[in-house]
Scaffold this active site. Structure first.
Site, mmCIF file in Angstrom:
data_model
loop_
_atom_site.group_PDB
_atom_site.id
_atom_site.type_symbol
_atom_site.label_atom_id
_atom_site.label_comp_id
_atom_site.label_asym_id
_atom_site.label_seq_id
_atom_site.Cartn_x
_atom_site.Cartn_y
_atom_site.Cartn_z
ATOM 1 N N CYS A 98 70.274 -18.602 20.041
ATOM 2 C CA CYS A 98 70.449 -19.894 19.470
ATOM 3 C C CYS A 98 70.308 -19.664 18.055
ATOM 4 O O CYS A 98 69.920 -18.603 17.433
ATOM 5 C CB CYS A 98 69.255 -20.677 19.601
ATOM 6 S SG CYS A 98 69.252 -22.282 18.529
ATOM 7 N N GLY A 99 71.081 -20.386 17.144
ATOM 8 C CA GLY A 99 71.385 -20.145 15.705
ATOM 9 C C GLY A 99 70.434 -21.121 14.793
ATOM 10 O O GLY A 99 69.512 -21.721 14.963
#
Length: 275
Positions: A125-126
């Protein structure tokens, strides 16, 4: 009474495997990349720390990861980072001792609602929650890059230069890498992590904590380019991105609007410039 302190986790762990090659079975030892949670807490001045993010990461360079993440999220600037330390709360289990980092920032910074309490992300995830290019550009804490950028012949050399410094990948085959480079192809810092975005946070955090500029001519990536990685480059004032893999459509769009030169499918023999 003796209190046994937790052992700081390493970036890889040993495991036993059986390799099957044709009709042959070969018992041997192998190494797996370590993946553990890191909780980042933010303390503003003398206020109590608040949990801002939980991410799965490869242990090592945790302070750099926390510092880079705050800068990229727009929660701090390099000059407002006052202290980064492992949390020493008495209620932490021994296994949590090196999995909670508190960052103290100066000024009037506040942890936005989207980062409070339940915020968590996987190692893939970012910058979650940013659903538009305009939102991503709003957190830019540095001016756009105005210096020289690597020429095509330098771009084609960068992935191999990065690969030569991926020691953890050589042992485990299970991590991504990111590096910051000058326009002539000199790598300033390289970091590896199970998460692409963590590796980028670490390289920028390394520069920030060393008192060096977060901005650089080029960000080199060992994999593909997602939207959140371009956002991080924009937030730090990086001039170009060179990746081994392809960009997504939104990554290419953000790069154009942020003035970041974007290269994909990069190898010694070719590179694609997404104008």
């Amino acid at each position: 009474m003796t209190i046994e302190r937790a052992k700081r986790p390493g970036p890889s762990v040993r495991t036993r495997v059986v390799e099957h090659a044709g009709d042959t079975e070969i018992p041997r030892e192998d190494r797996l990349v370590t993946e553990e949670p890191l909780e980042i807490r933010v303390r503003v001045g003398a206020l109590a720390p608040r949990r801002a993010w939980v991410t799965m990461r490869t242990p090592g360079h945790d302070f750099e990861l926390a510092a880079g993440w705050l800068v990229h999220e727009g929660l701090a600037t390099p000059d407002t980072l006052a202290q980064v330390a492992y949390c020493t709360d008495d209620d932490l289990d021994p296994e949590q001792e090196f999995n909670v980092v508190t960052v103290t920032v100066t000024g009037s910074a506040a942890v936005p609602h989207r980062h409070v309490a339940a915020s968590a992300g996987s190692s893939a995830c970012g910058v979650c929650g940013k659903d538009s290019v305009a939102d991503a550009l709003e957190v830019r804490s540095a001016t756009p890059w105005s210096g020289e950028r690597p020429a095509a012949d330098v771009v084609r050399r960068l992935p191999e230069a990065l690969r030569e410094r991926q020691e953890l990948f050589a042992r485990t085959g299970g991590v991504h890498a990111a590096g910051l480079a000058t326009a002539d192809g000199t790598l300033l810092v390289v970091r590896e992590d199970v998460g692409r975005h963590n590796a980028v946070d670490k390289v920028v955090g390394a520069r920030v904590l060393a008192g060096e500029p977060a901005a650089a001519a080029c960000l080199v990536l060992s994999g593909r380019v997602g939207f959140e990685l371009v956002q991080k480059a924009a937030a730090s004032g990086i001039g170009s991105i060179v990746a081994v893999g392809a960009p997504t459509s939104l990554a290419a769009r953000l790069a154009r609007e942020a003035g970041i030169e974007l290269w994909g499918f990069t190898s010694a023999s070719r590179a694609v410039n997404y104008c």
